[in-house]
Design an enzyme around this catalytic site. Structure first.
Site, PDB file in Angstrom:
ATOM      1  N   GLU A 108       0.835  -1.196   0.000  1.00 29.02           N
ATOM      2  CA  GLU A 108       0.000   0.000   0.000  1.00 29.02           C
ATOM      3  C   GLU A 108       0.867   1.242   0.000  1.00 29.02           C
ATOM      4  O   GLU A 108       2.015   1.228   0.453  1.00 29.02           O
ATOM      5  CB  GLU A 108      -0.938   0.012   1.201  1.00 29.02           C
ATOM      6  CG  GLU A 108      -0.270   0.022   2.569  1.00 29.02           C
ATOM      7  CD  GLU A 108      -1.286   0.003   3.698  1.00 29.02           C
ATOM      8  OE1 GLU A 108      -1.598   1.096   4.196  1.00 29.02           O
ATOM      9  OE2 GLU A 108      -1.760  -1.093   4.055  1.00 29.02           O
ATOM     10  N   GLY A 109       0.306   2.321  -0.567  1.00 28.58           N
ATOM     11  CA  GLY A 109       0.981   3.608  -0.580  1.00 28.58           C
ATOM     12  C   GLY A 109       0.138   4.613   0.179  1.00 28.58           C
ATOM     13  O   GLY A 109      -0.698   4.244   1.015  1.00 28.58           O
ATOM     14  N   GLY A 110       0.327   5.895  -0.122  1.00 32.85           N
ATOM     15  CA  GLY A 110      -0.412   6.926   0.579  1.00 32.85           C
ATOM     16  C   GLY A 110      -1.914   6.822   0.382  1.00 32.85           C
ATOM     17  O   GLY A 110      -2.688   6.840   1.345  1.00 32.85           O
ATOM     18  N   ASP A 167       9.105   9.334 -13.053  1.00 31.34           N
ATOM     19  CA  ASP A 167       9.359   8.711 -11.747  1.00 31.34           C
ATOM     20  C   ASP A 167      10.012   7.343 -11.923  1.00 31.34           C
ATOM     21  O   ASP A 167       9.634   6.368 -11.279  1.00 31.34           O
ATOM     22  CB  ASP A 167       8.071   8.595 -10.933  1.00 31.34           C
ATOM     23  CG  ASP A 167       8.341   8.365  -9.442  1.00 31.34           C
ATOM     24  OD1 ASP A 167       9.439   8.752  -8.969  1.00 31.34           O
ATOM     25  OD2 ASP A 167       7.471   7.816  -8.754  1.00 31.34           O
ATOM     26  N   SER A 172      -3.290   4.430  -2.050  1.00 30.06           N
ATOM     27  CA  SER A 172      -3.566   3.282  -2.910  1.00 30.06           C
ATOM     28  C   SER A 172      -3.173   1.983  -2.216  1.00 30.06           C
ATOM     29  O   SER A 172      -2.326   1.968  -1.319  1.00 30.06           O
ATOM     30  CB  SER A 172      -2.823   3.406  -4.245  1.00 30.06           C
ATOM     31  OG  SER A 172      -1.430   3.363  -4.052  1.00 30.06           O
ATOM     32  N   TYR A 173      -3.827   0.915  -2.650  1.00 29.51           N
ATOM     33  CA  TYR A 173      -3.571  -0.426  -2.129  1.00 29.51           C
ATOM     34  C   TYR A 173      -3.408  -1.367  -3.315  1.00 29.51           C
ATOM     35  O   TYR A 173      -4.041  -1.179  -4.352  1.00 29.51           O
ATOM     36  CB  TYR A 173      -4.738  -0.903  -1.259  1.00 29.51           C
ATOM     37  CG  TYR A 173      -5.035   0.003  -0.085  1.00 29.51           C
ATOM     38  CD1 TYR A 173      -4.481  -0.245   1.164  1.00 29.51           C
ATOM     39  CD2 TYR A 173      -5.864   1.118  -0.241  1.00 29.51           C
ATOM     40  CE1 TYR A 173      -4.749   0.589   2.244  1.00 29.51           C
ATOM     41  CE2 TYR A 173      -6.134   1.964   0.830  1.00 29.51           C
ATOM     42  CZ  TYR A 173      -5.575   1.692   2.073  1.00 29.51           C
ATOM     43  OH  TYR A 173      -5.828   2.534   3.127  1.00 29.51           O
ATOM     44  N   VAL A 174      -2.570  -2.369  -3.149  1.00 26.63           N
ATOM     45  CA  VAL A 174      -2.395  -3.367  -4.201  1.00 26.63           C
ATOM     46  C   VAL A 174      -2.656  -4.751  -3.608  1.00 26.63           C
ATOM     47  O   VAL A 174      -2.046  -5.133  -2.605  1.00 26.63           O
ATOM     48  CB  VAL A 174      -0.983  -3.316  -4.821  1.00 26.63           C
ATOM     49  CG1 VAL A 174      -0.870  -4.352  -5.940  1.00 26.63           C
ATOM     50  CG2 VAL A 174      -0.678  -1.922  -5.364  1.00 26.63           C
ATOM     51  N   LYS A 231      -4.755  -2.814  -8.303  1.00 28.57           N
ATOM     52  CA  LYS A 231      -4.381  -1.539  -7.676  1.00 28.57           C
ATOM     53  C   LYS A 231      -5.642  -0.725  -7.439  1.00 28.57           C
ATOM     54  O   LYS A 231      -6.367  -0.410  -8.375  1.00 28.57           O
ATOM     55  CB  LYS A 231      -3.408  -0.772  -8.581  1.00 28.57           C
ATOM     56  CG  LYS A 231      -2.940   0.558  -8.001  1.00 28.57           C
ATOM     57  CD  LYS A 231      -1.911   1.222  -8.922  1.00 28.57           C
ATOM     58  CE  LYS A 231      -1.405   2.528  -8.356  1.00 28.57           C
ATOM     59  NZ  LYS A 231      -0.397   3.170  -9.244  1.00 28.57           N
TER      60      LYS A 231
END
Length: 305
Positions: A28-30, A148, A32-34, A49
């Site tokens: 997971e990020g800020g 990125d 988002s989840y995978v 995602k």
């Protein structure tokens, strides 16, 4: 646009009339989840995602990320299997269904080797670099830049081939900056979307009248090459120590000597890490230089990682 339906009691979701079984969380990020899911129609694994969309702008950005994936049909760029927007009351989630790569990322491979006191061989580096460059060439040819690029955004296929992922920061390749307000806006955008230790010097302090082009990706590519050669990015320790990356990138990089690397590879890295973006090479030139070095073809034992 596809349609999503959550069938929580059975741990499955339906996307574009196909059912997928939830297996486990991958990360997971800020916002988002995978998740790892299995297609019940084909038995294949996929990465789902899920991007949390709090505002209309979030939904537009998620849609744009999906659109970026759809632009390409290239072996070195991650393909999009399906996309949909899921609504639950006032909450929205954008779902991107993507292929699952069991080998993980280039960074996973670098770390795995480093834990054993090893590094990628030069043949392996050249082969990986060739694939990454071909992916970037396709992106640049469409008039976009990745913005990125880093080892955690490069997946490895079953044969070790590199596949570029996370296209959410992509934007137009050539940006004409006219005025201090636009310069500051771009600088703020880069601070949010371009990973600091892989960010090109020209994005740290954007000039009020300048052109930012796709060669920001070439700088990031140089940082990726450095990480493949030495097991860490050139500015990772600068950032971890709390020192100024913005200051560090203004000076030409000092490349450590190592008997593992040829002078040709070092020269290639040095050209990518040119501080002045106008003196930095474009991807087609790098590709021609790489092809002249004649890295082994995919499938030969020296390239397997």
């Amino acid at each position: 646009m596809g349609h999503a339906l959550c069938v929580c009691s059975r741990g499955t979701v339906i996307i574009d009339n196909k059912r997928y079984l939830f297996i486990q969380k991958l990360g997971e990020g800020g916002f988002s989840y995978v998740d790892l899911v299995e297609g019940l129609h084909d038995g294949h694994f996929y990465a789902l995602k899920r991007i949390l969309c709090h505002e209309q702008q979030d939904r537009e950005e998620a849609q744009r990320e999906a659109d970026m994936h759809r632009l390409f049909n290239h072996p070195n760029i991650l393909r999009l299997v399906a996309y949909c927007l899921r609504e639950r009351g006032a909450k929205h989630e954008a779902w991107l269904l993507l292929p699952f790569f069991k080998r993980g990322t280039l960074w996973n491979e670098i770390e795995r080797l480093k834990d054993k006191g090893n590094f990628l061989t030069e043949d392996q580096i050249l082969w990986l670099l060739l694939g990454i460059c071909r992916g970037l060439e396709a992106i640049h040819a469409k008039g976009y830049a990745h913005r990125d690029l880093k080892p955690t955004n490069i997946l490895l296929g079953d044969e070790g081939q590199p596949v570029l992922m996370d296209l959410g920061s992509m934007n137009q390749a050539c940006i004409h900056v006219e005025g201090s307000r636009q310069a500051l806006t771009l600088q703020d955008w880069a601070a949010q979307r371009c990973t600091i230790s892989y960010r090109a010097p020209e994005l740290f302090s954007v000039q009020s009248h300048c052109v930012i082009d796709e060669r920001t990706d070439v700088w990031s590519l140089g940082c990726v090459l450095y990480a493949m050669m030495f097991g860490e990015g050139p500015y990772d320790m600068v950032f971890q120590k709390g020192d100024s990356v913005a200051l560090a990138v203004q000076n030409q990089l000092s490349i450590p000597q190592s008997p593992r690397h040829s002078s040709a590879l070092r020269q290639l890295l040095n050209s990518m890490m040119t501080v002045d973006p106008h003196q930095r090479p474009h991807i087609p030139l790098l590709l021609s230089q790489l092809e002249a070095l004649q890295p082994p073809a995919p499938g030969q034992h020296t390239t397997q990682i």
